[in-house]
Design a protein around this motif. Structure first.
Motif, PDB file in Angstrom:
ATOM      1  N   HIS A 147       8.154  -1.687  -1.123  1.00 25.04           N
ATOM      2  CA  HIS A 147       7.217  -0.914  -1.112  1.00 25.04           C
ATOM      3  C   HIS A 147       6.134  -1.130  -0.504  1.00 25.04           C
ATOM      4  CE1 HIS A 147       5.042   1.619  -4.450  1.00 25.04           C
ATOM      5  NE2 HIS A 147       4.847   2.063  -3.403  1.00 25.04           N
ATOM      6  N   ASP A 148       5.393  -0.577   0.383  1.00 27.94           N
ATOM      7  CA  ASP A 148       4.435  -0.640   1.284  1.00 27.94           C
ATOM      8  C   ASP A 148       3.093  -0.678   0.426  1.00 27.94           C
ATOM      9  OD1 ASP A 148       5.531  -0.956   3.734  1.00 27.94           O
ATOM     10  OD2 ASP A 148       5.144   1.115   4.213  1.00 27.94           O
ATOM     11  N   ARG A 149       2.526  -1.991   0.556  1.00 27.82           N
ATOM     12  CA  ARG A 149       1.151  -2.296  -0.498  1.00 27.82           C
ATOM     13  C   ARG A 149       0.021  -1.293  -0.073  1.00 27.82           C
ATOM     14  NH1 ARG A 149       1.096  -3.688  -5.605  1.00 27.82           N
ATOM     15  NH2 ARG A 149      -0.803  -5.150  -5.955  1.00 27.82           N
ATOM     16  N   ARG A 150      -0.279  -1.167   1.110  1.00 28.87           N
ATOM     17  CA  ARG A 150      -1.563  -0.271   1.531  1.00 28.87           C
ATOM     18  C   ARG A 150      -1.368   0.320   2.925  1.00 28.87           C
ATOM     19  NH1 ARG A 150      -7.131  -0.681   3.133  1.00 28.87           N
ATOM     20  NH2 ARG A 150      -6.776  -2.718   4.420  1.00 28.87           N
ATOM     21  N   TYR A 151      -1.887   1.601   2.790  1.00 28.83           N
ATOM     22  CA  TYR A 151      -2.180   2.259   3.957  1.00 28.83           C
ATOM     23  C   TYR A 151      -3.606   2.729   4.260  1.00 28.83           C
ATOM     24  CZ  TYR A 151       2.946   3.619   3.871  1.00 28.83           C
ATOM     25  OH  TYR A 151       4.285   3.236   3.597  1.00 28.83           O
ATOM     26  N   ALA A 152      -4.333   2.618   5.105  1.00 21.56           N
ATOM     27  CA  ALA A 152      -5.417   3.119   5.436  1.00 21.56           C
ATOM     28  C   ALA A 152      -5.634   3.469   6.939  1.00 21.56           C
ATOM     29  CB  ALA A 152      -6.653   2.044   5.297  1.00 21.56           C
ATOM     30  N   MET A 153      -6.033   4.642   7.420  1.00 18.94           N
ATOM     31  CA  MET A 153      -6.345   4.890   8.796  1.00 18.94           C
ATOM     32  C   MET A 153      -7.537   5.026   9.336  1.00 18.94           C
ATOM     33  SD  MET A 153      -3.134   5.602   9.642  1.00 18.94           S
ATOM     34  CE  MET A 153      -2.428   7.096  10.906  1.00 18.94           C
TER      35      MET A 153
END
Ligand code: NAD
Ligand code: TYD
Length: 345
Positions: A280-286
Motif C-alpha cells: 500500500h503506497d503511503r502518500r501521493y502528492a503532485m
C-alpha cells in the motif's frame, strides 16, 4: 494541435472517460466523439444515457486489446486524436489478476499506438496516473522528473504503457502526450473506489473498511478539473511531454471518511480498520506547476464543496449505485471486503 474535429475516447463508459466525453461535447460545439469501450464490470452505458441522441456522439463496443476490433474502428472512422482512458483501474483487483491489467493497460495501449500510426492520427493523449511514481515519504511532491517506481501491478501496467507511449514518440515520431493525475472523485465513479464505496456503505449502515491505520494520503481532484486539464493538454500540450495534474489537496484516508460521515449524518462507529492492502503506497502528492505555468490550467473546484456535491449526486442516483453494486460485484465485494472485515474483528 490546431483543431480536433473527431476524437476517439477509449473507456468512455467508465468514470473519468464518461465525464470527459460529456465535458468535451459541452465545451467544443464542433467536436464529435466516438466512445470505444469493452463494457467490463466498470463500464456502464447508463452513465451516458443523456448523450445517446447527440448526433456528435457514437458508441462502439470493443476491447483495446483486440487487434482486429481496433483495426476495424480506425478503418471505419477518421480520428484527429485519441484520448486513451480505457484501463483496468482498481489496485486491489490487480493483486489477484495482474495478467488482465497487462493485457488491457499495456498491450491495449500498444494496439492503439500502432493503429494511430497506421492511420495518420495527429495526437495520442495517454491518461496515466500518479501511481507510476510509487510512494512518497512524509515530505515532497512528485514532479514529471521523479523516478518511475510503481509498487503494485496496476501501477506497473500503467508505467509500462507510459514507456510504450514514450517509445512511439521517440522511434516513430507519433505525436504523444502523457498526463499523470492524482485521485479523482465525482459522479459516476464505480463503488469499489474509496469515496463511492464509503458513501454506499454508510447509506446502508454497513461497516466502512479503512485499510491499516488510515493515515495513507491521497491528493484529491474533482473529476471535471481533470477533464479540463486533459482538454488543455489535448489542444496545447507539447508533443513528447508529460504533465502532472493534481488538486493540492492531500488528505489522509481516515479524514476523507470522517468528512463523508459528517456530510451524511452517520456515526463514526461505522468505521472499521481492516487488514492493510499489500504494498500500500503511503502518500501521493503532485507538483502540477508545469501544466499551470505552461498551459494555464487551474482547478475550478474546491475539495469540500465538490465532495458535498458528489455526496448529493450519489443520494440522488441511488438506483445507479445499487445496480453497480449488484451482480458480479457482489462476489468480488465478498472476497475483498468481507474477508478483510472478518480478519479485522
Ligand atoms: P473506470 O474503471 O471507471 O473505467 C474504465 C473503463 O475502461 C470502463 O468503462 C471499462 O469498461 C473500460 N475498459 C476496461 N478494459 C477495457 C478494454 N480492454 N477495452 C476497452 N475498454 C475497456 O476507470 P477510471 O477511474 O475512469 O479511469 C480512467 C483512466 O484514468 C484510467 O486509464 C486510469 O488509469 C486513469 N486514472 C484514474 C484515476 C482515478 O482516480 N480514477 C486517477 C488518475 C488516472
Ligand atoms: P482507491 O480509491 O482504491 O484508489 P487508489 O488505490 O488508486 O489510490 O483507494 C484510495 C485510498 O483509500 C487508498 O489509500 C486505499 C484506501 N482504501 C481504503 O482504506 N478502504 C477501501 O475500502 C478502499 C477501496 C480504499
Amino acid at each position: 494541435m490546431d483543431s480536433c474535429k473527431t476524437l476517439l475516447v477509449t473507456g468512455g463508459a467508465g468514470f473519468i472517460g464518461g465525464n470527459f466525453a460529456r465535458y468535451m461535447l459541452e465545451t467544443h460545439a464542433d467536436m464529435a466523439i466516438v466512445n470505444f469501450d469493452a463494457l467490463t464490470y466498470a463500464g456502464n452505458l447508463e452513465s451516458l444515457a443523456d448523450l445517446e441522441n447527440n448526433p456528435r456522439y457514437a458508441f462502439v463496443k470493443g476491447s483495446v486489446a483486440d487487434k482486429a476490433a481496433v483495426e476495424r474502428l480506425f478503418a471505419e472512422h477518421r480520428f484527429d486524436a485519441v484520448a486513451h482512458f480505457a484501463a483496468e483501474t482498481h489496485v486491489d483487483r490487480s493483486l489477484t489478476d495482474a495478467e488482465l491489467f497487462i493485457e488491457t493497460n499495456a498491450l491495449g495501449t500498444q494496439r492503439l499506438l500502432d493503429a494511430a500510426r497506421a492511420h495518420g492520427v495527429k495526437r495520442h493523449v495517454q491518461i496515466s496516473t500518479d501511481e507510476v511514481y510509487g510512494s512518497l515519504g512524509p515530505q515532497g511532491e512528485f514532479t514529471e522528473a521523479s523516478p518511475i517506481q510503481p509498487n503494485n501491478p496496476y501501477a506497473a501496467s500503467k508505467a509500462a504503457a507510459d514507456f510504450l507511449v514514450r517509445a512511439a514518440f521517440k522511434t516513430h515520431k507519433l505525436e504523444t502526450v502523457i498526463t499523470r493525475c492524482s485521485n479523482n472523485f465525482g459522479p459516476f465513479q464505480f463503488p469499489e473506489k474509496l469515496i463511492p464505496l464509503m458513501i454506499a456503505n454508510a447509506l446502508e449502515d454497513k461497516p466502512l473498511p479503512v485499510y491499516g491505520d488510515g493515515l495513507h494520503v491521497r491528493d484529491w481532484l474533482y473529476v471535471l478539473d481533470h477533464c479540463s486539464a486533459i482538454d488543455a493538454v489535448l489542444h496545447k500540450g507539447k508533443p513528447g511531454e508529460i504533465y502532472n495534474i493534481g488538486g493540492h489537496k492531500d488528505v489522509p484516508n481516515i479524514e476523507v471518511v470522517r468528512t463523508l460521515l459528517g456530510i451524511l449524518g452517520k456515526p463514526e462507529s461505522l468505521i472499521r480498520h481492516v487488514q492493510d492492502r499489500p504494498g500500500h503506497d503511503r502518500r501521493y502528492a503532485m507538483d502540477s506547476t508545469k501544466i499551470r505555468q505552461e498551459l494555464g490550467w487551474e482547478p475550478a473546484h474546491n475539495f469540500e464543496d465538490a465532495l458535498r456535491r458528489t455526496v448529493e449526486w450519489y443520494l440522488d442516483n441511488r438506483a445507479w449505485q445499487e445496480r453497480a453494486r449488484s451482480g458480479a460485484y457482489q462476489d468480488y465485494y465478498k472476497t475483498m471486503y468481507e474477508e478483510r472485515l472478518v480478519n479485522a474483528s
